[in-house]
Design a protein around this motif. Structure first.
Motif, PDB file in Angstrom:
ATOM      1  N   GLU A 194     -10.405   6.105   9.973  1.00 45.17           N
ATOM      2  CA  GLU A 194     -10.807   5.837   8.597  1.00 45.17           C
ATOM      3  C   GLU A 194      -9.608   5.505   7.718  1.00 45.17           C
ATOM      4  N   ILE A 195      -8.523   6.254   7.906  1.00 43.83           N
ATOM      5  CA  ILE A 195      -7.298   5.989   7.146  1.00 43.83           C
ATOM      6  C   ILE A 195      -6.784   4.588   7.455  1.00 43.83           C
ATOM      7  N   ALA A 196      -6.710   4.258   8.737  1.00 39.24           N
ATOM      8  CA  ALA A 196      -6.220   2.938   9.150  1.00 39.24           C
ATOM      9  C   ALA A 196      -7.128   1.828   8.625  1.00 39.24           C
ATOM     10  N   LEU A 197      -8.443   2.045   8.684  1.00 42.73           N
ATOM     11  CA  LEU A 197      -9.397   1.033   8.220  1.00 42.73           C
ATOM     12  C   LEU A 197      -9.258   0.798   6.723  1.00 42.73           C
ATOM     13  N   GLN A 198      -9.072   1.869   5.974  1.00 45.50           N
ATOM     14  CA  GLN A 198      -8.917   1.734   4.528  1.00 45.50           C
ATOM     15  C   GLN A 198      -7.678   0.915   4.181  1.00 45.50           C
ATOM     16  N   ILE A 199      -6.595   1.158   4.914  1.00 45.94           N
ATOM     17  CA  ILE A 199      -5.362   0.402   4.657  1.00 45.94           C
ATOM     18  C   ILE A 199      -5.543  -1.065   5.050  1.00 45.94           C
ATOM     19  N   ARG A 200      -6.117  -1.307   6.214  1.00 46.74           N
ATOM     20  CA  ARG A 200      -6.327  -2.691   6.655  1.00 46.74           C
ATOM     21  C   ARG A 200      -7.247  -3.449   5.693  1.00 46.74           C
ATOM     22  N   GLY A 205      -3.524  -0.727  -2.848  1.00 43.84           N
ATOM     23  CA  GLY A 205      -4.205   0.561  -2.797  1.00 43.84           C
ATOM     24  C   GLY A 205      -3.228   1.700  -2.629  1.00 43.84           C
ATOM     25  N   THR A 206      -3.711   2.892  -2.886  1.00 45.79           N
ATOM     26  CA  THR A 206      -2.927   4.105  -2.672  1.00 45.79           C
ATOM     27  C   THR A 206      -3.826   5.143  -2.014  1.00 45.79           C
ATOM     28  N   GLN A 207      -3.207   6.075  -1.284  1.00 46.75           N
ATOM     29  CA  GLN A 207      -3.970   7.129  -0.613  1.00 46.75           C
ATOM     30  C   GLN A 207      -3.075   8.350  -0.466  1.00 46.75           C
ATOM     31  N   PRO A 208      -3.401   9.457  -1.156  1.00 43.72           N
ATOM     32  CA  PRO A 208      -2.557  10.648  -1.047  1.00 43.72           C
ATOM     33  C   PRO A 208      -2.681  11.314   0.311  1.00 43.72           C
ATOM     34  N   SER A 209      -1.678  12.081   0.653  1.00 46.69           N
ATOM     35  CA  SER A 209      -1.706  12.825   1.909  1.00 46.69           C
ATOM     36  C   SER A 209      -2.799  13.891   1.874  1.00 46.69           C
ATOM     37  N   TYR A 226       0.875  -1.178   0.000  1.00 39.38           N
ATOM     38  CA  TYR A 226       0.000   0.000   0.000  1.00 39.38           C
ATOM     39  C   TYR A 226       0.907   1.223   0.000  1.00 39.38           C
ATOM     40  N   LEU A 227       0.533   2.243  -0.774  1.00 41.61           N
ATOM     41  CA  LEU A 227       1.319   3.465  -0.861  1.00 41.61           C
ATOM     42  C   LEU A 227       0.520   4.616  -0.254  1.00 41.61           C
ATOM     43  N   VAL A 248       1.821  11.751  -8.056  1.00 44.74           N
ATOM     44  CA  VAL A 248       3.066  11.050  -7.711  1.00 44.74           C
ATOM     45  C   VAL A 248       2.782   9.570  -7.481  1.00 44.74           C
ATOM     46  N   LEU A 249       1.705   9.272  -6.772  1.00 44.41           N
ATOM     47  CA  LEU A 249       1.346   7.881  -6.502  1.00 44.41           C
ATOM     48  C   LEU A 249       1.049   7.125  -7.791  1.00 44.41           C
ATOM     49  N   GLU A 250       0.422   7.797  -8.742  1.00 48.16           N
ATOM     50  CA  GLU A 250       0.115   7.158 -10.025  1.00 48.16           C
ATOM     51  C   GLU A 250       1.391   6.797 -10.778  1.00 48.16           C
TER      52      GLU A 250
END
Length: 268
Positions: free
Chosen positions: A152-158, A136-140, A109-110, A117-119
Motif C-alpha cells: 500500500e505504501i509503495a502503491l501510494q508513492i507510485r 505527496g507526503t506520508q509520515p512514518s 515525494y516526502l 515536520v513534513l508540513e
C-alpha cells in the motif's frame, strides 16, 4: 565532475564522487524512471554496517552511497587518493536535488518523520524553489508494517506521479527502507535522515567551520547529548582505530563478507 566508483571503507562500499556527479546520477534515473537506492553515510552510518553483517549486505547493495561526513571523505582520499574536495552532505544534496527537480519539472515525494515536520518541510522547500512540485507526503508509522501495508505504501508513492522519493526515517531504518522498497518503486529513493528536521527548521545546523574540520558530530552531541552520546563517544574512536588497521594493511575488510537478509524487516 568527480566519479571514481565505489571504494571499500571498512568493508562498506562508498562512492567516491562529488555533489555534481551525485545529483546528475539521481536526476538521470528520475528522468528515466529507473530504480536507484541512495544513502548518505557519515561515520555512524558506516559503522552500522561494520558491526552488523546483514546490514553490511544491505548497504553494499545500495546503488549510490554518498560520502557524508568529513572522516568518510578523508578515508577515501587517504586510502585511494581520490582527491575529493568536499563531502557530499545529505541535507545539502537534498537541496541540490530539489533545485534540479524544480528546473526539470520532476515532482518529489516526502516519506517518513511526523506530519508536522513534513508540513514545515514542504512549505520551506517550496519557498526556496517555487517551481518545485511535491506530489505527496506520508509520515512514518513508527513501527514494523505488514507485507500488505508495504504494498500500500509503495502503491501510494507510485500513484502520486512523483519522480523522486526522499526518505527520512533515521539511520539505519532509512537504509533498510531504501534497500527493501527499491524494486517496488521505480525511481530514486534517497535516504537523507536529519535533513528533514534541518530544512523544517526544527534542528540547528552545525557552523560551517566545524563541518569542514570534521567536528559537526561535536555540535550535534552538544545539542542532543542523551540521544547521541553512544553514537559519537563509542563509535568515532572505533572508526578511527579500524581505519588505521585498514590503512596500514593490518586487517582486511572484505565487502563480500556479509550475510544476506533472510526476510524483510519492513519498516514503515
Amino acid at each position: 565532475m568527480i566519479d571514481l566508483g565505489k571504494k571499500n571503507v571498512l568493508g562498506i562500499l562508498v562512492n567516491a564522487l562529488n555533489y555534481e556527479a551525485a545529483v546528475s546520477k539521481i536526476i538521470a534515473a528520475a528522468n528515466a524512471g529507473k530504480p536507484l537506492s541512495v544513502s548518505a553515510l557519515a561515520v555512524h552510518g558506516v559503522m552500522t554496517g561494520v558491526l552488523d553483517s546483514t546490514h553490511r549486505y544491505r548497504l553494499n547493495h545500495i546503488d549510490l552511497v554518498l560520502p557524508d561526513g568529513q572522516p568518510v571523505r578523508w578515508a577515501l582520499n587517504l586510502l585511494y587518493n581520490t582527491g575529493l574536495p568536499d563531502r557530499v552532505c545529505g541535507p545539502n544534496a537534498m537541496l541540490e536535488i530539489c533545485e534540479r527537480a524544480a528546473e526539470e519539472g520532476l515532482s518529489i515525494y516526502l516519506y517518513g518523520s511526523h506530519a508536522s515536520v513534513l508540513e514545515a518541510l514542504s512549505r520551506n522547500l517550496c519557498q526556496l524553489y517555487p517551481k518545485l512540485i511535491i506530489a505527496g507526503t506520508q509520515p512514518s508509522k513508527f513501527r514494523h508494517v505488514s507485507p500488505e501495508e508495504k504494498k500500500e505504501i509503495a502503491l501510494q508513492i507510485r500513484n502520486s506521479g512523483a519522480a523522486i522519493t526522499f526518505v527520512g526515517l533515521g539511520c539505519p531504518r532509512q537504509e533498510v527502507w531504501a534497500y527493501e522498497y527499491r524494486d517496488e518503486i521505480s525511481m530514486p529513493l534517497i535516504a537523507v535522515g536529519a535533513a528533514y528536521d534541518f530544512h523544517a527548521g526544527n534542528l540547528a545546523k552545525s557552523p560551517e567551520i566545524l563541518s569542514k574540520i570534521g567536528l559537526e558530530w561535536l555540535f550535534r552531541l552538544m545539542k542532543e547529548p542523551r540521544r547521541l552520546w553512544q553514537r559519537y563517544v563509542l563509535l568515532n574512536p572505533l572508526y578511527i582505530w579500524l581505519f588505521l588497521l585498514q590503512a596500514f594493511k593490518l586487517k582486511e575488510f572484505d565487502p563480500k563478507d556479509a550475510t544476506p537478509p533472510v526476510e524483510e524487516v519492513l519498516y514503515g
